[in-house]
Each structure stands twice: as C-alpha cells, then as structure tokens.
Scaffold this active site. Sequence first.
Site, mmCIF file in Angstrom:
data_model
loop_
_atom_site.group_PDB
_atom_site.id
_atom_site.type_symbol
_atom_site.label_atom_id
_atom_site.label_comp_id
_atom_site.label_asym_id
_atom_site.label_seq_id
_atom_site.Cartn_x
_atom_site.Cartn_y
_atom_site.Cartn_z
ATOM 1 C CE LYS A 127 18.969 -66.374 21.717
ATOM 2 N NZ LYS A 127 19.754 -66.903 20.570
ATOM 3 C CG ASP A 167 22.173 -64.247 21.352
ATOM 4 O OD1 ASP A 167 22.027 -64.922 20.326
ATOM 5 O OD2 ASP A 167 21.804 -63.052 21.423
HETATM 6 P P1 NDP Z 1 28.481 -60.243 20.756
HETATM 7 O O1 NDP Z 1 27.980 -59.739 22.039
HETATM 8 O O2 NDP Z 1 29.734 -61.032 20.716
HETATM 9 O O3 NDP Z 1 28.643 -59.037 19.709
HETATM 10 C C1 NDP Z 1 27.566 -58.222 19.382
HETATM 11 C C2 NDP Z 1 28.044 -57.157 18.422
HETATM 12 O O4 NDP Z 1 26.894 -56.445 17.950
HETATM 13 C C3 NDP Z 1 28.943 -56.134 19.059
HETATM 14 O O5 NDP Z 1 29.796 -55.604 18.103
HETATM 15 C C4 NDP Z 1 27.933 -55.088 19.554
HETATM 16 O O6 NDP Z 1 28.493 -53.795 19.716
HETATM 17 C C5 NDP Z 1 26.924 -55.106 18.434
HETATM 18 N N1 NDP Z 1 25.592 -54.759 18.959
HETATM 19 C C6 NDP Z 1 24.888 -55.430 19.900
HETATM 20 N N2 NDP Z 1 23.727 -54.840 20.155
HETATM 21 C C7 NDP Z 1 23.695 -53.764 19.367
HETATM 22 C C8 NDP Z 1 22.753 -52.734 19.173
HETATM 23 N N3 NDP Z 1 21.600 -52.695 19.863
HETATM 24 N N4 NDP Z 1 23.041 -51.783 18.247
HETATM 25 C C9 NDP Z 1 24.212 -51.831 17.549
HETATM 26 N N5 NDP Z 1 25.145 -52.778 17.704
HETATM 27 C C10 NDP Z 1 24.894 -53.725 18.589
HETATM 28 O O7 NDP Z 1 27.271 -61.102 20.134
HETATM 29 P P2 NDP Z 1 27.295 -62.232 19.008
HETATM 30 O O8 NDP Z 1 28.341 -61.934 18.005
HETATM 31 O O9 NDP Z 1 27.299 -63.526 19.689
HETATM 32 O O10 NDP Z 1 25.850 -62.039 18.369
HETATM 33 C C11 NDP Z 1 25.607 -61.167 17.266
HETATM 34 C C12 NDP Z 1 24.307 -61.570 16.583
HETATM 35 O O11 NDP Z 1 24.420 -62.905 16.114
HETATM 36 C C13 NDP Z 1 23.058 -61.556 17.461
HETATM 37 O O12 NDP Z 1 21.943 -61.215 16.663
HETATM 38 C C14 NDP Z 1 22.921 -63.012 17.889
HETATM 39 O O13 NDP Z 1 21.602 -63.318 18.246
HETATM 40 C C15 NDP Z 1 23.351 -63.706 16.621
HETATM 41 N N6 NDP Z 1 23.810 -65.078 16.746
HETATM 42 C C16 NDP Z 1 24.797 -65.425 17.623
HETATM 43 C C17 NDP Z 1 25.241 -66.734 17.678
HETATM 44 C C18 NDP Z 1 26.369 -67.136 18.560
HETATM 45 O O14 NDP Z 1 26.745 -68.313 18.501
HETATM 46 N N7 NDP Z 1 26.946 -66.267 19.363
HETATM 47 C C19 NDP Z 1 24.624 -67.784 16.866
HETATM 48 C C20 NDP Z 1 23.647 -67.299 15.910
HETATM 49 C C21 NDP Z 1 23.257 -66.001 15.893
HETATM 50 P P3 NDP Z 1 29.035 -53.321 21.169
HETATM 51 O O15 NDP Z 1 30.343 -54.031 21.364
HETATM 52 O O16 NDP Z 1 29.153 -51.840 21.023
HETATM 53 O O17 NDP Z 1 28.002 -53.726 22.150
HETATM 54 O O1 2IT Z 2 21.025 -67.618 17.983
HETATM 55 C C1 2IT Z 2 21.678 -68.659 18.146
HETATM 56 O O2 2IT Z 2 21.538 -69.637 17.386
HETATM 57 C C2 2IT Z 2 22.639 -68.704 19.243
HETATM 58 N N1 2IT Z 2 22.821 -67.714 19.948
HETATM 59 C C3 2IT Z 2 23.364 -69.984 19.546
HETATM 60 C C4 2IT Z 2 22.506 -70.899 20.375
HETATM 61 C C5 2IT Z 2 23.198 -72.138 20.886
HETATM 62 O O3 2IT Z 2 22.512 -72.855 21.619
HETATM 63 O O4 2IT Z 2 24.353 -72.401 20.571
#
Ligand code: NDP
Ligand code: 2IT
Length: 446
Positions: A127, A167
């Site tokens: 990461k 992420d």
């Molecule tokens: P994005 O940046 O696309 O979206 C994040 C969302 O969460 C936004 O709505 C944001 O609000 C909100 N957010 C972020 N930080 C905070 C905080 N500190 N407090 C409150 N709200 C918060 O990220 P992703 O959708 O990609 O990721 C979301 C989660 O999913 C994370 O935990 C990530 O690690 C996990 N994840 C992501 C994957 C991926 O493929 N992208 C895969 C597996 C897990 P705002 O717009 O106001 O910042």
């Molecule tokens: O938390 C996760 O699994 C991710 N943000 C996706 C990682 C990836 O390599 O696609």
Amino acid sequence: MTTSYVQRVYQDVAARNPDEGEFLQAVKEVLTSIEPALEDNPQFERHAILERMVEPDRMIKFRIAWVDDQGTTQVNRGYRVEFNNAIGPYKGGLRFHSSVTASILKFLGFEQTFKNALTGLWMGGGKGGSDFDTHGKSEGEVMRFCQAFMTELYRHIGPNTDIPAGDIGVGGREVGYMYGQYKRIMNEFTGVLTGKGLAFGGSLGRTEATGYGLLYYTDEVLKTVMNDSLEGKKVTISGSGNVSIYAAEKTLELGGRVHVMSDSSGYIYDPEGIDLDLIKEIKLARRERISAYTDTRKKAEFSANKKVWERPCDIALPCATQNELDEADAKQLIAGGVKLVAEGANMPSTPQAIEAFRTQGVIFAPGKASNAGGVAVSGLEMTQDSMRLAWTFEETDARLQGIMKQIVADSLAASNTYGLGHDLLMGANLAGFVKVAHAMVDQGVF
Ligand code: NDP
Ligand code: 2IT
C-alpha cells in the site's frame, strides 16, 4: 488472545509501534482470529511466521516537492509499504488524503496481504500514498503532484515487483498521470499500475469492481447463509466515492433500495430513493459536496456532520473510510433492525462495533473479504496486460462474480473446519492467513 505465541507477538508489535493505532487494530483482529490454525500448525511458531508477517518487508518514505498554481513550491510526504510478497508481487492501492500516516498505510498493507490471498490470484500485499489532498486542487496541480510522486516512486516498483493502483483520492485521473510519468522515465509500456485508462492497458470493469464485487459477495451470503435475497431490502451505503457509487448501482440492479449516501461533510436522505446519475454528476464529474444533491432533488434532505447509520436499514455497507462506524452507530443500526453488515471500505467498523454486531447475531463480513473485488479485477488487469489482450466487460465481470462467490465459500469452509459455524470474519482471516503462512514456510526463511 489465548495462546502465548499470539500474546507475545502482539505485545512485541505494540511495544515497537506505540503510535500506530490503526496498524495495531488491524493486527489484533487478525491475530485473535487465527489461533486455531496456529494450534494445527506448530511449525508456524518455529518459523516465526507471525513475527515476520507483522513487520513489512520494507517501507519507503520520501519527499514530494511540486509547484502550485501560484508558483509556490509545496512539499508533501509520500510512502510505499511493501508488506509481504510470499504469494506474488506487492499489490495494493495508493491513497491521497490529508489523514495519511505510516500507521494507516501499514494497516492497509497488512490487510491487503490477506485480502489478496483470498482472491486466489498471485498477489502479495502493499500500500502507499501521500498526505496530499486532491480536494480543491486544480487539474494542473493534481497532474504536477502525480508526476512528482511518480518521479520518486518509479525506482521502487515494477510490473513484476510492485503494482500500485487507486484508493481514496486516487482514481482513473491520478492513475493516468502517474502511469504517463512512469512510462516517460522508464521508456516502457508495461502494466505497472492498475486502474489504467482502457486505451492504455486498463481493464473493463475495474472502475465498478469493488462496489459490484461487494454486492456479489453480499448476494451470495444472503443466499447461502441467510436463505434470502436483496429484493426489496433497504440498503444503507456510506460515502459517495468509487466504491459507494458502484455498490449503489449494483444494489439497485439486484432489487435493493438505497435512500442515503454521504461524504465527509454529512449525508443526504432521499425519500424517493437515490438518483444515482445525479450523485455521479455531483461527485465524479463536478467533484462537489454531496449537499448539492438537494439543489436538484427538492424532497431530499441534507444532514450536516451526521452519519448515515442513524437511519434504519436491513443491510449496511460502510464504504467510506476506517473507523467510520463505532459502537454507538452499531447500536443504532441494531435498534433499526440491521441483519447484515458488509464492509466496502477497509476497516470501517471499530472493534467495539464488530463485537456489538456479533453478539447481537448480525452477520458481519470483513472488508478484506467483501471488498476484495477491486484488487481481484486489478489482478485480472495484470493478466490482460501480460497477454497484451483485453477481455470484454462480460468476461471480466463473470470472473469477478466467480471470485467473490469463492471467497464466501472459502471463508465458510475455513470457519467450518475449525467448528466456528458461519463465521465470515474468522473464516476470512483463517483462510487468508493459512495460505500466506504455508507459502512463507515453503519458500524458506526470508
Ligand atoms: P474515494 O476517494 O473515491 O471516495 C471516498 C469516499 O469516502 C468519499 O465519499 C469521501 O468523502 C469519503 N471519505 C474519505 N475519507 C473520509 C473521512 N476521513 N471521513 C469521512 N468520509 C470520508 O475512495 P474509494 O471509494 O476508492 O475508497 C473508499 C474505501 O474503500 C476506502 O476505505 C478504501 O480503502 C476502500 N477500498 C477501495 C477500493 C478501490 O478499488 N478503490 C478497493 C477496496 C477497498 P469526501 O468526498 O468528502 O472526501
Ligand atoms: O484496498 C484495496 O483493495 C484497493 N484500494 C485496491 C487495490 C488494487 O491494487 O487494486
């Protein structure tokens, strides 16, 4: 924690990383789940498997200097944690958010190792990221930051060594800028990042994969464990980013209903059901606050600084960030009749919230299993890059469905093996751990 081996390792890791609360939280959850496997495999202690698993292979920390639109030089901090490569090259996302610390990236890298093992693909755990915040930055600033970030990171990664992706704060735009810079420096076209644009080695279905995968997993649990379906279920989704939006899209496709979504400023409630196209326009195209939703949908309400968990639902899908759902939130959800919680985010539920769900008979799915669809399709993107051949959306999506079903089956099988019934949390940790641990033993001390 009952066995002395687990206690000793946890005390040691806590003493050596006293300021890393998130990392210790993730370690404790895994260590307290895997004791049955340690009893079955005494060689793990002899080989110091736990001691080696809780220490990243290496952690790189660097300075990123870039120039903002006013011509002023800005400095941020960057990291890459290469946690464990026992079953494949380091693989995991990059997070750009002001809250990023070494502790957060270590918890994410540690979790990623077991998550990637659960996908059945050859990927180790890693990461990275930066305390850079994309909110309020211009296109030019984001591009220059991404280029500066990659100008340092490139020397540590490679398509067979370490493959970053997105992420929080890192989506297709940022991956594109970083990929361009890697290609310029290395003079090579390889699959060194995943989540790339479709014209330059990206995979159809990667954008949707985490959210869709979460729903394939949820649907499978409903069918196999609860003898139920998503039809007519009220589903609460937190966040409105990549994971949340595609989780909502698949929920609606499978017959569920979504009335609330949020961002870091609060949440919206739409009594007529979420207009997902409007959410996409506000959050993805315009990059605005979610409160703008009520400008168009007059019956919807925005609650500033409130959490979605105060609304009753059948299924809760926390999809924003770590520790966004605490014990008080869990109690509210339980009082509202929640039956199933599946994590789209990484570690969104606090240990006390998880305990509340489990003692009240709420089925709980840990993120390292239920959100593995994103990295799984990243793995499929690597396969396509290696072949120099793109699959159709349908082919990738069918593989994603197969992988998510298999994760449910493997988690239940591991849980059953140790007489734990339908325990998706223990099952996922046991299945992921045992696979990595055996691979480490088989490859000798390193
Ligand atoms: P994005 O940046 O696309 O979206 C994040 C969302 O969460 C936004 O709505 C944001 O609000 C909100 N957010 C972020 N930080 C905070 C905080 N500190 N407090 C409150 N709200 C918060 O990220 P992703 O959708 O990609 O990721 C979301 C989660 O999913 C994370 O935990 C990530 O690690 C996990 N994840 C992501 C994957 C991926 O493929 N992208 C895969 C597996 C897990 P705002 O717009 O106001 O910042
Ligand atoms: O938390 C996760 O699994 C991710 N943000 C996706 C990682 C990836 O390599 O696609």
